[in-house]
Design a protein around this motif. Structure first.
Motif, short mmCIF file in Angstrom:
data_model
loop_
_atom_site.label_atom_id
_atom_site.label_comp_id
_atom_site.label_asym_id
_atom_site.label_seq_id
_atom_site.Cartn_x
_atom_site.Cartn_y
_atom_site.Cartn_z
N ALA A 1 40.73 42.73 53.11
CA ALA A 1 41.94 42.05 52.63
C ALA A 1 43.18 42.76 53.12
CB ALA A 1 41.93 42.01 51.10
N ASP A 2 44.14 41.97 53.58
CA ASP A 2 45.44 42.52 53.95
C ASP A 2 46.31 42.60 52.71
OD1 ASP A 2 44.77 42.73 56.61
OD2 ASP A 2 45.63 40.79 57.16
N VAL A 3 46.70 43.80 52.34
CA VAL A 3 47.58 44.02 51.19
C VAL A 3 48.68 45.00 51.59
CG1 VAL A 3 45.96 43.40 49.36
CG2 VAL A 3 45.91 45.70 50.28
N PRO A 4 49.51 44.60 52.58
CA PRO A 4 50.52 45.53 53.09
C PRO A 4 51.53 45.94 52.02
CG PRO A 4 50.94 43.32 53.88
CD PRO A 4 49.62 43.28 53.18
N GLY A 5 51.91 47.18 52.06
CA GLY A 5 52.93 47.69 51.15
C GLY A 5 52.42 48.04 49.77
N LEU A 6 51.14 47.82 49.49
CA LEU A 6 50.60 48.15 48.17
C LEU A 6 49.87 49.48 48.20
CD1 LEU A 6 49.19 44.75 46.88
CD2 LEU A 6 51.38 45.81 46.39
N LYS A 7 49.93 50.17 47.07
CA LYS A 7 49.16 51.40 46.90
C LYS A 7 47.84 51.02 46.25
CE LYS A 7 53.40 53.82 45.91
NZ LYS A 7 54.30 53.48 44.85
N LYS A 8 46.84 51.89 46.38
CA LYS A 8 45.53 51.57 45.81
C LYS A 8 45.59 51.41 44.30
CE LYS A 8 43.73 56.27 45.54
NZ LYS A 8 42.67 57.17 45.95
N GLU A 9 46.58 52.02 43.65
CA GLU A 9 46.73 51.89 42.20
C GLU A 9 47.23 50.50 41.81
OE1 GLU A 9 48.34 54.40 43.97
OE2 GLU A 9 46.83 55.94 43.57
N GLU A 10 47.79 49.75 42.76
CA GLU A 10 48.33 48.43 42.49
C GLU A 10 47.33 47.31 42.78
OE1 GLU A 10 53.03 49.06 43.45
OE2 GLU A 10 51.66 49.11 45.17
N VAL A 11 46.12 47.67 43.20
CA VAL A 11 45.09 46.70 43.54
C VAL A 11 43.87 46.95 42.66
CG1 VAL A 11 43.58 45.86 45.39
CG2 VAL A 11 45.89 46.61 45.93
N LYS A 12 43.26 45.87 42.16
CA LYS A 12 42.05 45.98 41.35
C LYS A 12 40.90 45.24 42.02
CE LYS A 12 42.33 44.93 36.99
NZ LYS A 12 42.72 44.43 35.65
N VAL A 13 39.73 45.86 42.02
CA VAL A 13 38.51 45.23 42.50
C VAL A 13 37.54 45.25 41.34
CG1 VAL A 13 36.62 45.35 44.15
CG2 VAL A 13 38.92 46.01 44.86
N GLU A 14 37.07 44.05 40.96
CA GLU A 14 36.17 43.93 39.81
C GLU A 14 35.03 42.99 40.12
OE1 GLU A 14 39.27 44.14 36.12
OE2 GLU A 14 39.37 42.34 37.37
N VAL A 15 33.93 43.16 39.39
CA VAL A 15 32.81 42.22 39.46
C VAL A 15 32.66 41.63 38.07
CG1 VAL A 15 30.34 41.92 39.87
CG2 VAL A 15 31.66 43.51 41.29
N GLU A 16 32.80 40.30 37.99
CA GLU A 16 32.67 39.58 36.72
C GLU A 16 31.32 38.90 36.64
OE1 GLU A 16 35.77 36.69 36.49
OE2 GLU A 16 37.22 38.13 35.74
N ASP A 17 30.74 38.89 35.48
CA ASP A 17 29.48 38.18 35.22
C ASP A 17 28.38 38.53 36.21
OD1 ASP A 17 30.67 36.86 33.06
OD2 ASP A 17 31.42 35.25 34.36
#
Length: 156
Positions: free
Chosen positions: A64-80
């Motif tokens: 994923a391209d998420v320019p300008g974001l820090k890793k603290e501003e992005v969440k990766v989760e697995v639901e269900d």
């Protein structure tokens, strides 16, 4: 050289919101028989995170391209147990009273991308890393069970 063909074809694994009436003139003003969909900066920012998904022999890899974001501003989760969710928020730049903006093209707001993982994904072993504004999420695959082959002696 290999070419990758990208298309806007419906993807059964993608759980992104889709407005089939986007761009049509009806639905505005409340006088239409077709309901209009609410618009906000949050829903407009959904397209802000472009994601590629490739399958290797060992894993499903999401980039994923998420320019300008820090890793603290992005969440990766697995639901269900089988839905991979990538979300975050790009903050709006502080405005000063003395600033005169000439153009604002960079999006801000929340983004959310969801993908239904196939049966061969090991959702409990998801790994994520981020470097230079690119998030890489790796979902290992269940090893394909090799069929047991038993030789049969031929008599006669």
């Amino acid at each position: 050289m290999s070419l990758i063909r990208r298309s806007n074809v419906f993807d059964p694994f993608s759980l992104d919101l889709w407005d089939p009436f986007d761009g049509f003139p009806f639905g505005a003003g409340g006088s239409s028989i077709v309901p209009s969909f609410p618009r906000s900066s949050e829903t407009a920012a959904f397209a802000g995170a472009r994601v590629d998904w490739k399958e290797t022999p060992e894993a499903h890899v999401f980039t994923a391209d998420v320019p300008g974001l820090k890793k603290e501003e992005v969440k990766v989760e697995v639901e269900d147990g089988n839905v991979l969710q990538i979300s975050g928020e790009r903050s709006k730049e502080q405005e000063e009273k003395t600033d005169a903006w000439h153009r604002v093209e960079r999006s801000s707001g929340k983004f959310l991308r969801r993908f239904r993982l196939p049966d061969n994904a090991r959702a409990e072993q998801v790994r994520a890393s981020m470097e230079n504004g690119v998030l890489t999420v790796t979902v290992p695959k269940v090893e394909a069970k090799k069929p047991d082959v038993k030789s049969i002696q031929i008599s006669g």
